[in-house]
Design an enzyme around this catalytic site. Structure first.
Site, PDB file in Angstrom:
ATOM      1  N   TYR A  85       0.840  -1.189   0.000  1.00 54.56           N
ATOM      2  CA  TYR A  85       0.000   0.000   0.000  1.00 54.56           C
ATOM      3  C   TYR A  85       0.882   1.249   0.000  1.00 54.56           C
ATOM      4  O   TYR A  85       1.873   1.332   0.744  1.00 54.56           O
ATOM      5  CB  TYR A  85      -0.866   0.032   1.246  1.00 54.56           C
ATOM      6  CG  TYR A  85      -2.226  -0.628   1.098  1.00 54.56           C
ATOM      7  CD1 TYR A  85      -2.570  -1.328  -0.058  1.00 54.56           C
ATOM      8  CD2 TYR A  85      -3.172  -0.553   2.122  1.00 54.56           C
ATOM      9  CE1 TYR A  85      -3.803  -1.931  -0.183  1.00 54.56           C
ATOM     10  CE2 TYR A  85      -4.416  -1.141   2.011  1.00 54.56           C
ATOM     11  CZ  TYR A  85      -4.723  -1.833   0.851  1.00 54.56           C
ATOM     12  OH  TYR A  85      -5.949  -2.423   0.727  1.00 54.56           O
ATOM     13  N   LYS A  86       0.514   2.213  -0.849  1.00 54.72           N
ATOM     14  CA  LYS A  86       1.157   3.529  -0.805  1.00 54.72           C
ATOM     15  C   LYS A  86       0.223   4.451  -0.019  1.00 54.72           C
ATOM     16  O   LYS A  86      -0.762   4.942  -0.548  1.00 54.72           O
ATOM     17  CB  LYS A  86       1.406   4.078  -2.210  1.00 54.72           C
ATOM     18  CG  LYS A  86       2.250   5.344  -2.207  1.00 54.72           C
ATOM     19  CD  LYS A  86       2.485   5.876  -3.593  1.00 54.72           C
ATOM     20  CE  LYS A  86       3.520   6.995  -3.556  1.00 54.72           C
ATOM     21  NZ  LYS A  86       3.194   8.078  -2.622  1.00 54.72           N
ATOM     22  N   TYR A  87       0.563   4.652   1.237  1.00 57.04           N
ATOM     23  CA  TYR A  87      -0.330   5.369   2.138  1.00 57.04           C
ATOM     24  C   TYR A  87      -0.316   6.873   1.862  1.00 57.04           C
ATOM     25  O   TYR A  87       0.691   7.442   1.426  1.00 57.04           O
ATOM     26  CB  TYR A  87       0.058   5.098   3.588  1.00 57.04           C
ATOM     27  CG  TYR A  87      -0.165   3.668   4.013  1.00 57.04           C
ATOM     28  CD1 TYR A  87      -1.400   3.248   4.502  1.00 57.04           C
ATOM     29  CD2 TYR A  87       0.854   2.720   3.899  1.00 57.04           C
ATOM     30  CE1 TYR A  87      -1.603   1.927   4.876  1.00 57.04           C
ATOM     31  CE2 TYR A  87       0.656   1.403   4.275  1.00 57.04           C
ATOM     32  CZ  TYR A  87      -0.574   1.013   4.756  1.00 57.04           C
ATOM     33  OH  TYR A  87      -0.783  -0.295   5.116  1.00 57.04           O
ATOM     34  N   GLU A 117      -3.062   5.862  -1.714  1.00 56.97           N
ATOM     35  CA  GLU A 117      -2.848   6.490  -3.021  1.00 56.97           C
ATOM     36  C   GLU A 117      -2.656   5.487  -4.144  1.00 56.97           C
ATOM     37  O   GLU A 117      -2.748   5.838  -5.307  1.00 56.97           O
ATOM     38  CB  GLU A 117      -1.617   7.404  -2.959  1.00 56.97           C
ATOM     39  CG  GLU A 117      -1.773   8.606  -2.048  1.00 56.97           C
ATOM     40  CD  GLU A 117      -0.555   9.503  -2.087  1.00 56.97           C
ATOM     41  OE1 GLU A 117       0.574   8.956  -2.052  1.00 56.97           O
ATOM     42  OE2 GLU A 117      -0.713  10.732  -2.191  1.00 56.97           O
TER      43      GLU A 117
END
Length: 781
Positions: free
Chosen positions: A382-384, A547
């Site tokens: 996950y791209k936080y 994101e």
């Protein structure tokens, strides 16, 4: 003690004809006022051969040799000044040479020769010179700032020149640069009593005193120091001193150039202060016999090749050390003590000093990821939507020291006391843990269930000196990499090994104490689980508050190189090595970003810098619209216009932008003060480059007006962005990490064959479909 006052004939500043050489008059004898000498403008302008600077004797000019020549033929044996300390006029000479050229070769030659001379003849000036040339006072993680407003600098110029505020304003309107204003204001002013020449060390020390002036009366103290500097400054010293005070040197010396020059200077002219001279088999130092052969009248290609190889190795070494330990103080101290050969040993990666983070390369689809990585295994994370944080912890004598650094290396420890408390508890629950450096994302969360919140909510937190009792927005730490553990540097280990150590030695942790942050690992899956699992994980990411995905190579290997169509047809696909190591300050293909906004159908995303604007029309008459946006050219250090944007802004944002970029303020000017490239466009006002905006567009197109990425895809046209739309301000990104021309060119190449749109964006402007719609505040500002 009487306050010194200066008189000046303002009319002299605007005369077309200069007085004859040697002419001048004494000011009338006025009680309480020192007599001054009005003289013609000193010879201080640049020529191709040399620059002349005023020395201690006001009747004589000191001439320095040209610095832009090849370092191999530059004469280093003759001292360029008489005193032992390096005069500030020599550094001004260097800056004047830099501002007079756009040639990267001349810039590097100038910086290299300058640092060689200073290292040879006054080593204490080497460190201050590096900071002054980079327009900084300290490493980025130490909060040392001048804190000078434009009004204070203007008052100091007025006091040291004798000009009225109106006369200064007239000069500013004609020159557009505060350094040029100060130079012209003092060009016809000479005191009868000469001042001692400014020294490089003296100027730097004075700037530190300005930065350290705090409390009541600090403004007067700062102005007094600035006035003393300006009174003593002569010729070009005045111009660059004021530009330094205004944090806008306007020279093409970016960090990479300074590091390259430092490495070359140390290789060509090793400091005499080293405890032992470099050995004959040094892989970095160029010895006298090789240097003599390389610059001899004959063509000794072998000697020149040896010199080039040593310089390349020295450059690689210094840059590698700097990105792991970005502190000129430590680097210069090590170079002066032991030279290049022991630099890595003396300046290692260290807990408490941030290293530059690894950066990811954007991709447009999962198909592209599989095409670029082939069959190499990877992890999808996950791209936080949070703030990247580098967390340093070290236990000593039972106490745990915690430091938290931002993506651009600023110390934000006091912003997150809840994270500091978390790390203290984790270390107390894990007595074997002694030290670590983590790469992570700090994300706003719901304290009840840990659900992710938006970056906007995180940005509502105070920026410094926060107490846990005042924390209103709870956060979670999502760790994704480990660069250092218990005294061992892990940068050269593959990501699979680093991730395993992270999970084993720092497991998830939640405190029983209220208000303390939570520690988690990023949610992820692996390509080895099958493509269906990765695609399902991607869809989950799209539907979540994150994101997108970060794709990270697990093990080093060979990936397919981009091949031509003929090579693909013949199945001659070349492969290139792709390391899975942690690479500070590198935008690596081992880390790939797949953001929602990058995916075909959702538009392209760029990180651009606002550099100017036009006056709006209609209901936007009181606002800036459209806004001119620019890329950052890493080679020149300049910002290059790429498109106009007038979509995606709320009324609230328009008002805030007008307050930030107010006409006649230091952030806004009708003159191009910040040396930005605008191509065929002239905005109504120029903005001081100060922030990064995320922009999404329909596609990249060739443009006859834009000069962005000029020559990278076309010899006659640059590139622009069609229908750009503002998404949000990127507070987490420094200016130098804005999108660059190479990235824009790659986006253009990638979209060829995927879209039939080919219309030129001749005016770099989008269509504002919402001209008559007052947009609601969307939380994306």
């Amino acid at each position: 003690m009487r306050r010194m006052t200066y008189l000046i004939d303002v009319d002299l500043l605007y005369e077309d004809e200069k007085p004859a050489s040697g002419s001048g008059t004494l000011a009338p004898d006025v009680p309480g006022v020192e007599a001054i000498y009005r003289s013609p403008t000193p010879a201080a302008s640049a020529t191709k051969a040399q620059y002349a600077f005023m020395g201690a004797d006001p009747t004589k000019a000191h001439t320095y040799p040209p610095l832009g020549v090849d370092p191999l033929i530059f004469g280093i044996d003759d001292a360029p000044w008489h005193n032992t300390a390096a005069p500030y006029s020599f550094l001004s000479h260097t800056l004047a040479t830099l501002s007079d050229t756009r040639s990267r070769i001349i810039i590097l030659n100038t910086l290299t020769n300058c640092l060689r001379v200073i290292s040879r003849y006054h080593t204490p000036s080497l460190l201050p010179s590096l900071y002054l040339m980079s327009n900084t006072l300290s490493p980025p993680y130490l909060p040392i700032e001048l804190g000078l407003g434009p009004s204070l600098v203007s008052k100091a110029i007025q006091a040291s020149s004798g000009l009225t505020a109106a006369a200064l304003r007239q000069l500013y309107n004609s020159t557009g640069d505060v350094g040029d204003v100060a130079f012209q204001a003092k060009s016809n002013l000479r005191t009868l009593i000469p001042h001692p020449p400014l020294l490089i060390t003296g100027v730097y020390d004075a700037l530190l005193k300005i930065a350290n002036a705090k409390g009541q009366g600090a403004g007067k103290v700062k102005q007094g120091i600035v006035e003393k500097l300006l009174v003593a400054a002569k010729g070009e010293e005045t111009r660059f001193l004021v530009r330094t005070l205004s944090l806008n040197l306007r020279v093409g010396a970016v960090r990479t150039s300074i590091l390259t020059a430092l490495a070359r200077a140390m290789a060509l002219t090793p400091p005499a202060t080293t405890t032992s001279p470099p050995s004959e088999d040094s892989i970095y130092t160029v010895h006298h016999d090789i240097l003599a052969a390389a610059k001899g009248s004959g063509t000794d290609h072998a000697a020149k090749e040896v010199v080039n190889q040593k310089l390349e190795k020295a450059e690689s070494l210094v840059k590698q050390v700097f990105v792991q330990h970005p502190n000129y103080d430590d680097i210069v101290a090590a170079l002066l003590d032991a030279g290049l050969d022991c630099l890595s040993e003396k300046v290692p990666l260290a807990v408490g000093i941030p290293l530059h983070p690894t950066l990811g390369s954007p991709t447009r689809s999962l198909d592209e990821i599989y095409e670029r990585l082939g069959d190499l295994p990877f992890a999808a994370e996950y791209k936080y939507d949070g703030q990247r944080a580098q967390i340093h912890c070290e236990k000593s004598a039972g106490e745990v020291a915690v430091h938290i650094f931002s993506r651009h290396l600023e110390d934000m420890t006091t912003k997150y006391p809840d994270v500091v408390a978390l790390m203290h508890e984790m270390f107390s629950h894990n007595p074997k843990l002694q030290s670590c450096i983590l790469d992570s994302e700090i994300v706003a969360i719901d304290p009840a269930d840990g659900a992710l919140k938006s970056f906007q909510e995180l940005s509502n937190r105070a920026r410094k000196d926060v107490s846990i009792a005042d924390v209103k927005v709870c956060v979670g730490i999502f760790a994704f990499d480990l660069m250092y553990l218990d005294g061992e540097i892990l940068l050269e280990q593959a990501f699979r090994q680093r991730r395993t150590l992270l999970r084993e030695r720092l497991p998830p942790f939640s405190s029983s104490q209220p208000g303390i942050a939570r520690f988690r690992h990023v949610e992820s899956c692996e390509s080895e689980d099958g493509r269906e699992v990765v695609e399902e994980f991607w869809m989950k990411a799209v539907e979540s508050r994150c994101e997108g995905l970060m794709i990270k190579l697990l093990d080093s290997g060979d990936a397919p190189e981009e091949a031509s169509l003929k090579e693909k047809e013949k199945e001659k696909i070349r492969r290139k090595p792709l390391p899975a190591t942690y690479r500070p300050d590198k935008r690596t293909s081992a880390w790939l970003k797949l953001k929602k906004d990058y995916v075909a159908g959702l538009g392209d995303s760029l990180d651009l810098v606002p550099i100017g604007a036009w006056h709006g029309n209609g209901r936007k008459a009181n606002w800036w619209s459209p806004v001119l946006l620019a890329l950052h050219d890493n080679n020149s250090g300049k910002f290059v216009a790429v498109c106009k944007c007038m979509s995606g802004f709320t009324d609230v944002f328009y008002k805030a932008m007008r307050e930030t970029y107010t006409e006649s303020s230091e952030m806004c000017s009708r003159k191009n003060l910040w040396n930005v490239e605008t191509g065929g466009l002239t905005p109504s006002v120029y903005f001081k480059p100060s922030e990064v905006w995320e922009i999404r567009g329909a596609d990249v197109t060739l443009s006859p007006v834009s000069v962005a990425a000029f020559g990278l895809v076309s010899d006659s046209r640059g590139l622009s962005l069609r229908f750009p739309r503002f998404m949000k301000v990127r507070d987490d990104k420094p200016l130098e990490q804005a999108s660059d021309p190479a990235f824009l060119a790659k986006m253009w190449r990638d979209q060829q064959g995927k879209s039939k749109k080919g219309a030129d964006d001749g005016d770099l402007v989008d269509v504002d479909f919402e001209e008559d719609i007052i947009e609601e505040e969307d939380g994306d500002e």
